[in-house]
Design a protein around this motif. Structure first.
Motif, PDB file in Angstrom:
ATOM      1  N   ASP A  12       0.869  -1.171   0.000  1.00  0.00           N
ATOM      2  CA  ASP A  12       0.000   0.000   0.000  1.00  0.00           C
ATOM      3  C   ASP A  12       0.905   1.220   0.000  1.00  0.00           C
ATOM      4  O   ASP A  12       1.387   1.652   1.057  1.00  0.00           O
ATOM      5  CB  ASP A  12      -0.904  -0.009   1.232  1.00  0.00           C
ATOM      6  CG  ASP A  12      -1.800   1.216   1.304  1.00  0.00           C
ATOM      7  OD1 ASP A  12      -1.834   2.012   0.339  1.00  0.00           O
ATOM      8  OD2 ASP A  12      -2.462   1.396   2.338  1.00  0.00           O
ATOM      9  N   LEU A  13       1.175   1.751  -1.187  1.00  0.00           N
ATOM     10  CA  LEU A  13       2.086   2.884  -1.299  1.00  0.00           C
ATOM     11  C   LEU A  13       1.521   4.136  -0.641  1.00  0.00           C
ATOM     12  O   LEU A  13       2.257   4.930  -0.064  1.00  0.00           O
ATOM     13  CB  LEU A  13       2.419   3.159  -2.762  1.00  0.00           C
ATOM     14  CG  LEU A  13       3.162   2.026  -3.475  1.00  0.00           C
ATOM     15  CD1 LEU A  13       3.332   2.349  -4.947  1.00  0.00           C
ATOM     16  CD2 LEU A  13       4.506   1.784  -2.829  1.00  0.00           C
ATOM     17  N   GLY A  14       0.203   4.310  -0.700  1.00  0.00           N
ATOM     18  CA  GLY A  14      -0.425   5.478  -0.096  1.00  0.00           C
ATOM     19  C   GLY A  14      -0.329   5.468   1.418  1.00  0.00           C
ATOM     20  O   GLY A  14      -0.112   6.493   2.049  1.00  0.00           O
ATOM     21  N   GLY A  15      -0.493   4.292   2.009  1.00  0.00           N
ATOM     22  CA  GLY A  15      -0.428   4.168   3.461  1.00  0.00           C
ATOM     23  C   GLY A  15       0.938   3.794   3.969  1.00  0.00           C
ATOM     24  O   GLY A  15       1.140   3.625   5.162  1.00  0.00           O
ATOM     25  N   THR A  43      12.869  -1.907   3.001  1.00  0.00           N
ATOM     26  CA  THR A  43      13.609  -0.865   2.292  1.00  0.00           C
ATOM     27  C   THR A  43      12.856  -0.309   1.089  1.00  0.00           C
ATOM     28  O   THR A  43      13.388   0.550   0.399  1.00  0.00           O
ATOM     29  CB  THR A  43      14.967  -1.415   1.827  1.00  0.00           C
ATOM     30  OG1 THR A  43      14.749  -2.510   0.939  1.00  0.00           O
ATOM     31  CG2 THR A  43      15.815  -1.867   2.997  1.00  0.00           C
ATOM     32  N   LEU A  44      11.642  -0.781   0.834  1.00  0.00           N
ATOM     33  CA  LEU A  44      10.901  -0.326  -0.339  1.00  0.00           C
ATOM     34  C   LEU A  44      10.627   1.169  -0.312  1.00  0.00           C
ATOM     35  O   LEU A  44      11.000   1.893  -1.235  1.00  0.00           O
ATOM     36  CB  LEU A  44       9.575  -1.075  -0.469  1.00  0.00           C
ATOM     37  CG  LEU A  44       9.655  -2.474  -1.049  1.00  0.00           C
ATOM     38  CD1 LEU A  44       8.276  -3.120  -1.043  1.00  0.00           C
ATOM     39  CD2 LEU A  44      10.213  -2.459  -2.452  1.00  0.00           C
ATOM     40  N   ILE A  45       9.940   1.623   0.698  1.00  0.00           N
ATOM     41  CA  ILE A  45       9.563   3.030   0.801  1.00  0.00           C
ATOM     42  C   ILE A  45       9.707   3.493   2.247  1.00  0.00           C
ATOM     43  O   ILE A  45       8.723   3.718   2.931  1.00  0.00           O
ATOM     44  CB  ILE A  45       8.120   3.261   0.294  1.00  0.00           C
ATOM     45  CG1 ILE A  45       7.182   2.175   0.818  1.00  0.00           C
ATOM     46  CG2 ILE A  45       8.040   3.408  -1.185  1.00  0.00           C
ATOM     47  CD1 ILE A  45       5.722   2.403   0.511  1.00  0.00           C
ATOM     48  N   PRO A  46      10.945   3.600   2.747  1.00  0.00           N
ATOM     49  CA  PRO A  46      11.110   3.965   4.148  1.00  0.00           C
ATOM     50  C   PRO A  46      10.533   5.343   4.434  1.00  0.00           C
ATOM     51  O   PRO A  46      10.648   6.212   3.593  1.00  0.00           O
ATOM     52  CB  PRO A  46      12.609   3.952   4.374  1.00  0.00           C
ATOM     53  CG  PRO A  46      13.238   3.474   3.140  1.00  0.00           C
ATOM     54  CD  PRO A  46      12.199   3.419   2.073  1.00  0.00           C
ATOM     55  N   PRO A  47       9.969   5.577   5.578  1.00  0.00           N
ATOM     56  CA  PRO A  47       9.658   4.556   6.573  1.00  0.00           C
ATOM     57  C   PRO A  47       8.342   3.856   6.223  1.00  0.00           C
ATOM     58  O   PRO A  47       7.364   4.503   5.874  1.00  0.00           O
ATOM     59  CB  PRO A  47       9.519   5.340   7.873  1.00  0.00           C
ATOM     60  CG  PRO A  47       9.031   6.686   7.421  1.00  0.00           C
ATOM     61  CD  PRO A  47       9.625   6.919   6.055  1.00  0.00           C
ATOM     62  N   SER A  77      20.933  -3.409   8.790  1.00  0.00           N
ATOM     63  CA  SER A  77      20.586  -2.479   7.720  1.00  0.00           C
ATOM     64  C   SER A  77      20.885  -1.056   8.146  1.00  0.00           C
ATOM     65  O   SER A  77      20.972  -0.764   9.333  1.00  0.00           O
ATOM     66  CB  SER A  77      19.098  -2.601   7.372  1.00  0.00           C
ATOM     67  OG  SER A  77      18.842  -3.864   6.834  1.00  0.00           O
ATOM     68  N   PRO A  78      20.985  -0.157   7.184  1.00  0.00           N
ATOM     69  CA  PRO A  78      21.250   1.243   7.535  1.00  0.00           C
ATOM     70  C   PRO A  78      20.124   1.831   8.375  1.00  0.00           C
ATOM     71  O   PRO A  78      19.022   1.317   8.409  1.00  0.00           O
ATOM     72  CB  PRO A  78      21.323   1.945   6.177  1.00  0.00           C
ATOM     73  CG  PRO A  78      21.091   0.928   5.141  1.00  0.00           C
ATOM     74  CD  PRO A  78      20.882  -0.392   5.782  1.00  0.00           C
ATOM     75  N   ASP A  79      20.442   2.959   9.030  1.00  0.00           N
ATOM     76  CA  ASP A  79      19.438   3.649   9.857  1.00  0.00           C
ATOM     77  C   ASP A  79      18.230   4.024   9.003  1.00  0.00           C
ATOM     78  O   ASP A  79      18.339   4.223   7.804  1.00  0.00           O
ATOM     79  CB  ASP A  79      20.034   4.908  10.481  1.00  0.00           C
ATOM     80  CG  ASP A  79      21.052   4.569  11.552  1.00  0.00           C
ATOM     81  OD1 ASP A  79      21.013   3.437  12.055  1.00  0.00           O
ATOM     82  OD2 ASP A  79      21.883   5.440  11.862  1.00  0.00           O
ATOM     83  N   GLY A  80      17.104   4.149   9.653  1.00  0.00           N
ATOM     84  CA  GLY A  80      15.905   4.562   8.955  1.00  0.00           C
ATOM     85  C   GLY A  80      15.103   3.405   8.391  1.00  0.00           C
ATOM     86  O   GLY A  80      14.120   3.627   7.711  1.00  0.00           O
ATOM     87  N   VAL A  81      15.533   2.166   8.652  1.00  0.00           N
ATOM     88  CA  VAL A  81      14.732   1.047   8.177  1.00  0.00           C
ATOM     89  C   VAL A  81      13.435   0.984   8.948  1.00  0.00           C
ATOM     90  O   VAL A  81      13.312   1.532  10.030  1.00  0.00           O
ATOM     91  CB  VAL A  81      15.465  -0.314   8.267  1.00  0.00           C
ATOM     92  CG1 VAL A  81      16.518  -0.441   7.213  1.00  0.00           C
ATOM     93  CG2 VAL A  81      15.996  -0.556   9.631  1.00  0.00           C
ATOM     94  N   SER A  82      12.517   0.298   8.391  1.00  0.00           N
ATOM     95  CA  SER A  82      11.154   0.324   8.886  1.00  0.00           C
ATOM     96  C   SER A  82      10.864  -0.688   9.973  1.00  0.00           C
ATOM     97  O   SER A  82      11.549  -1.682  10.133  1.00  0.00           O
ATOM     98  CB  SER A  82      10.227   0.108   7.706  1.00  0.00           C
ATOM     99  OG  SER A  82      10.499   1.055   6.713  1.00  0.00           O
ATOM    100  N   PHE A  83       9.783  -0.403  10.673  1.00  0.00           N
ATOM    101  CA  PHE A  83       9.272  -1.245  11.744  1.00  0.00           C
ATOM    102  C   PHE A  83       8.673  -2.530  11.167  1.00  0.00           C
ATOM    103  O   PHE A  83       8.026  -2.506  10.123  1.00  0.00           O
ATOM    104  CB  PHE A  83       8.221  -0.450  12.504  1.00  0.00           C
ATOM    105  CG  PHE A  83       7.518  -1.228  13.568  1.00  0.00           C
ATOM    106  CD1 PHE A  83       8.159  -1.546  14.752  1.00  0.00           C
ATOM    107  CD2 PHE A  83       6.223  -1.652  13.387  1.00  0.00           C
ATOM    108  CE1 PHE A  83       7.511  -2.264  15.746  1.00  0.00           C
ATOM    109  CE2 PHE A  83       5.565  -2.366  14.372  1.00  0.00           C
ATOM    110  CZ  PHE A  83       6.212  -2.673  15.548  1.00  0.00           C
TER     111      PHE A  83
END
Length: 113
Positions: A12-15, A43-47, A77-83
């Motif tokens: 869900d790119l919007g959410g 890593t697709l669309i962080p965050p 992984s680098p900083d900023g990876v997602s939950f």
């Protein structure tokens, strides 16, 4: 026994969320195939929030869940990876064809008690 793992990826790119719906069997032997999908989703669309949904799986081994959690927690992984959230059913489903362990038997060593 047939322990195949199937994963449907819903983005869900919007959410800003990715949901990995796991069906089939998640075992100690095949859980390593799931983690690269989790890592890629992060890593697709962080965050982004990544949900690993095991509620539709037919068979889930507790050790497989533990190993997957360990891999997520120890990802370098680098900083900023997602939950990442793991959605596990109440009471892990067992394979319908798996025989119960024999009383007094130690599964890990193969010795009887």
């Amino acid at each position: 026994m047939d322990h195949k793992l199937s994963v449907l990826v819903q983005v869900d790119l919007g959410g800003a969320s990715v949901r990995l719906v796991v069906t089939g069997c998640l075992t100690e032997a095949n859980q390593h195939a799931l983690y690269p999908l989790v890592r890629r989703a992060r890593t697709l669309i962080p965050p982004v929030t990544v949900s690993v949904d095991l509620t539709a799986a037919g068979h889930v081994e507790a050790i497989a869940v533990d190993l997957l959690c360990w891999a997520v927690e120890h990802d370098r992984s680098p900083d900023g990876v997602s939950f990442v959230e793991l959605l596990v059913p109440n009471g892990l489903p067992v394979h319908p064809h798996a025989p119960p362990p024999a009383p007094g038997r130690l599964e890990a060593s193969g010795r009887t008690g």
